[in-house]
Motif scaffolding. Structure first.
Motif, short mmCIF file in Angstrom:
data_model
loop_
_atom_site.label_atom_id
_atom_site.label_comp_id
_atom_site.label_asym_id
_atom_site.label_seq_id
_atom_site.Cartn_x
_atom_site.Cartn_y
_atom_site.Cartn_z
N ALA A 1 1.48 59.79 -46.72
CA ALA A 1 0.97 60.55 -47.79
C ALA A 1 0.94 59.81 -49.07
CB ALA A 1 1.84 62.15 -48.06
N LYS A 2 1.75 58.83 -49.34
CA LYS A 2 1.76 57.81 -50.49
C LYS A 2 0.61 56.73 -50.50
CE LYS A 2 6.32 58.36 -52.44
NZ LYS A 2 7.51 57.58 -52.83
N VAL A 3 0.32 56.45 -49.13
CA VAL A 3 -0.45 55.33 -49.02
C VAL A 3 -1.83 55.37 -49.60
CG1 VAL A 3 -1.76 53.71 -47.45
CG2 VAL A 3 0.36 54.55 -46.58
N PHE A 4 -1.98 54.02 -50.71
CA PHE A 4 -3.16 54.05 -51.41
C PHE A 4 -3.38 52.58 -51.67
CE2 PHE A 4 -5.61 53.09 -55.27
CZ PHE A 4 -6.65 53.85 -54.93
N ILE A 5 -4.46 52.00 -50.80
CA ILE A 5 -4.76 50.89 -50.66
C ILE A 5 -6.16 50.81 -51.36
CG2 ILE A 5 -5.35 48.59 -49.27
CD1 ILE A 5 -3.64 49.86 -47.02
N PRO A 6 -6.14 49.86 -52.39
CA PRO A 6 -7.43 49.70 -53.14
C PRO A 6 -8.59 48.91 -52.57
CG PRO A 6 -5.72 49.23 -54.75
CD PRO A 6 -5.01 49.30 -53.12
N ARG A 7 -9.92 49.43 -52.36
CA ARG A 7 -10.67 48.81 -51.42
C ARG A 7 -11.13 47.25 -51.99
NH1 ARG A 7 -14.38 54.06 -50.25
NH2 ARG A 7 -14.32 53.91 -52.47
N GLU A 8 -10.89 47.01 -53.13
CA GLU A 8 -11.31 45.73 -53.55
C GLU A 8 -10.85 44.64 -52.60
OE1 GLU A 8 -10.30 47.91 -55.49
OE2 GLU A 8 -12.04 48.15 -57.09
N GLU A 9 -11.83 43.82 -52.14
CA GLU A 9 -11.49 42.57 -51.35
C GLU A 9 -12.65 41.63 -51.55
OE1 GLU A 9 -10.55 42.39 -46.52
OE2 GLU A 9 -11.95 43.52 -47.23
N THR A 10 -12.46 40.20 -51.72
CA THR A 10 -13.60 39.40 -52.39
C THR A 10 -13.23 37.94 -51.29
OG1 THR A 10 -13.07 40.15 -54.44
CG2 THR A 10 -14.57 38.15 -54.23
N ASP A 11 -14.21 37.68 -50.82
CA ASP A 11 -14.38 36.45 -50.35
C ASP A 11 -14.32 35.10 -51.15
OD1 ASP A 11 -14.86 37.49 -47.68
OD2 ASP A 11 -16.65 36.42 -47.27
N PHE A 12 -13.63 34.17 -50.58
CA PHE A 12 -13.84 32.81 -51.24
C PHE A 12 -13.50 31.69 -50.54
CE2 PHE A 12 -9.22 31.72 -51.97
CZ PHE A 12 -8.36 32.81 -51.62
N MET A 13 -13.67 30.58 -50.80
CA MET A 13 -13.68 29.20 -50.41
C MET A 13 -12.15 28.38 -50.95
SD MET A 13 -17.12 27.35 -49.78
CE MET A 13 -16.66 25.93 -48.58
N ALA A 14 -11.50 28.10 -50.19
CA ALA A 14 -10.43 27.27 -50.45
C ALA A 14 -10.18 26.06 -49.61
CB ALA A 14 -9.18 27.98 -50.40
N GLY A 15 -9.10 25.28 -49.81
CA GLY A 15 -8.84 24.12 -48.78
C GLY A 15 -9.31 22.85 -49.60
N PHE A 16 -9.73 22.78 -50.91
CA PHE A 16 -10.40 21.48 -51.26
C PHE A 16 -9.23 20.43 -51.92
CE2 PHE A 16 -13.97 24.41 -51.40
CZ PHE A 16 -14.96 23.63 -51.06
N SER A 17 -8.71 19.81 -50.64
CA SER A 17 -7.84 18.81 -50.80
C SER A 17 -8.56 17.67 -51.24
CB SER A 17 -7.16 18.30 -49.60
OG SER A 17 -7.90 18.43 -48.57
N VAL A 18 -8.01 16.60 -51.68
CA VAL A 18 -8.67 15.27 -52.20
C VAL A 18 -9.70 14.88 -50.90
CG1 VAL A 18 -8.54 13.16 -53.01
CG2 VAL A 18 -7.07 14.70 -53.50
N GLU A 19 -8.94 14.88 -49.73
CA GLU A 19 -9.67 14.38 -48.63
C GLU A 19 -10.76 15.23 -48.27
OE1 GLU A 19 -6.54 14.96 -48.97
OE2 GLU A 19 -5.46 13.12 -48.48
N ALA A 20 -10.67 16.62 -48.45
CA ALA A 20 -11.83 17.31 -48.09
C ALA A 20 -13.12 17.09 -49.19
CB ALA A 20 -11.45 19.03 -48.14
N ILE A 21 -12.62 17.01 -50.40
CA ILE A 21 -13.67 16.63 -51.54
C ILE A 21 -14.30 15.34 -51.18
CG2 ILE A 21 -14.07 15.97 -53.71
CD1 ILE A 21 -11.77 17.85 -54.60
N VAL A 22 -13.51 14.38 -50.74
CA VAL A 22 -14.48 12.91 -50.52
C VAL A 22 -15.26 13.23 -49.21
CG1 VAL A 22 -13.75 10.76 -49.43
CG2 VAL A 22 -12.48 11.68 -51.52
N GLY A 23 -14.79 13.83 -48.21
CA GLY A 23 -15.59 14.19 -47.03
C GLY A 23 -16.76 14.84 -47.38
#
Ligand code: SF4
Length: 400
Positions: free
Chosen positions: A171-193
């Motif tokens: 009865a108490k549960v309330f999960i806001p619907r906000e959810e946004t996609d994003f990109m992560a994981g830009f290590s130095v190696e990934a940026i150079v790649g």
């Protein structure tokens, strides 16, 4: 730097990955476990344990569809970069997460844990589980995490969460619907790649002026400022001025929630930066890791300085910590300035009791390490300060 390097050796070097952010990642019909704090060893094991067939079967027995792991603060950043585990939020979202009444366990290690979490959790069914001998909190359940029996400890923690699922007050549960996609994981190696094997295309874009400079916008949330406002405003102002933004820590989660960490956000950038992002398929704001991964930014800066035959302090680079709060942010900021990068803080450090210390930090340091701090609470004005600094560095290098 050593911690980042060793984490990569142990758990893998991050590569670009699509992830979801904000409290909407919590699930109404699943066992929700939030990992919070800073140590990747614990969170890596919790992620493994959540896929254990016996524990999945146990979750099914109590009526849950799945075991849903999400993160808060930099423990969250560690596992989102390597496994795509969603980020429930940054520092100031640890209490709202519990208030959803949908979190079976918040598993914490060290640092950035609000000591009052256990008092708040008493109003809900959430178990606050401490795991480190260095950070025991009165009122929390303590499950000692031992590296020598890491997976067994993690399975024990996940089991506690599953067994707590029937105690959820629906009865108490309330999960806001906000959810946004994003990109992560830009290590130095990934940026150079992403650049085709060397930093040259990035440096060419900086020399040509399509990218006028690079700014690291990093750090915490601070209860003295409106949550995420300064991170988002400053970042939007910088990318508009063709300044590539790199991020770590809670700043990165703030801008992820605001939709700035996707390639489509290039539409908000100036024409030069937009063209570079569109040709490489990257966002104008790059998530480089947890707050302790600031060394990834400095390794990139050192490589750029070596390629151009100058000092880091000569490059059109700047740092900003608009909502910094933790003691660790102080050492991170000092590391950045000592490496030669001008850094703007959004709140005043407690140094004004000494005129000498304040003068050293804001001007004297420049004569020793090539950079100093500035303090500017208004993110629009902070963007102007950074813009002027980058223009001066470009001019000194003979760039238009
Ligand atoms: S950025 Fe600051 S608040 Fe966020 S996890 Fe790091 S030290 Fe904690």
């Amino acid at each position: 730097m050593w911690a980042t390097e060793l984490s990569d050796v142990l758990f893998g070097t991050p590569q670009p990955i699509r992830v979801k952010s904000n409290l909407g990642v919590l699930k109404e019909d699943e066992v929700n476990i939030i990992v919070h704090g800073h140590e990747p060893v614990l969170s890596e094991m919790i992620v493994q344990a959540a896929n254990d067939p016996e524990l999945l079967a146990l979750a099914g027995k109590v009526g849950a569809k799945r075991i849903n792991i999400s993160g808060i603060c930099c423990t969250g950043n560690e596992i989102l970069m390597r496994h795509g585990v969603p980020a429930a939020g940054n520092f100031l979202q640890q209490e709202p997460a519990i208030i959803t009444s949908a979190v079976e366990a918040m598993v914490v290690d060290v640092q950035c844990l609000m000591p009052a979490l256990t008092e708040l959790a008493k109003c809900y069914h959430t178990q606050i589980i401490t795991t480190s001998p260095k950070a025991r909190i009165p009122g929390a359940r303590h499950v000692a995490f031992s590296e020598s029996a890491a997976l067994a400890s993690a399975k024990n923690i996940v089991k506690i969460a599953i067994e707590n699922y029937p105690n959820r007050n629906r009865a108490k549960v309330f999960i806001p619907r906000e959810e946004t996609d994003f990109m992560a994981g830009f290590s130095v190696e990934a940026i150079v790649g992403a650049l085709g094997g060397s930093l040259s295309p990035l440096l060419d874009a900086v020399k040509a002026g399509s990218i006028r400079g690079i700014a690291g916008v990093v750090g915490c949330n601070n209860p003295k400022t409106k949550q995420d406002f300064s991170h988002i405003t400053l970042t939007e102002e910088l990318i508009k001025r063709d300044i590539l933004v790199v991020q770590t820590g809670c700043a990165a989660i703030a801008c992820a929630k605001a939709g700035l960490l996707v390639p489509e956000a290039a539409g908000k950038a100036g024409s030069g930066l937009r063209a570079v992002c569109e040709s490489l398929g990257i966002p104008p704001v790059l998530h480089m890791g947890s707050c302790v991964d600031i060394s990834r930014i400095l390794v990139t800066a050192a490589a750029a300085a070596n390629a151009l035959g100058v000092d880091i302090s000569d490059l059109p680079l700047a740092g900003a910590a608009p909502e910094w709060m933790s003691e660790k942010a102080v050492s991170i900021g000092a590391y950045v300035v000592a490496s030669g990068i001008f850094t703007v803080l959004g709140t005043i450090p407690p140094v004004l009791g000494s005129g000498n210390v304040a003068a050293l930090l804001t001007s004297g340091a420049a004569g020793v390490v090539g950079a100093a701090f500035a303090v500017e609470p208004d993110p629009q004005a902070a963007a102007r300060l950074i813009d002027e600094h980058l223009a001066a560095k470009r001019k000194a290098l003979g760039l238009s």
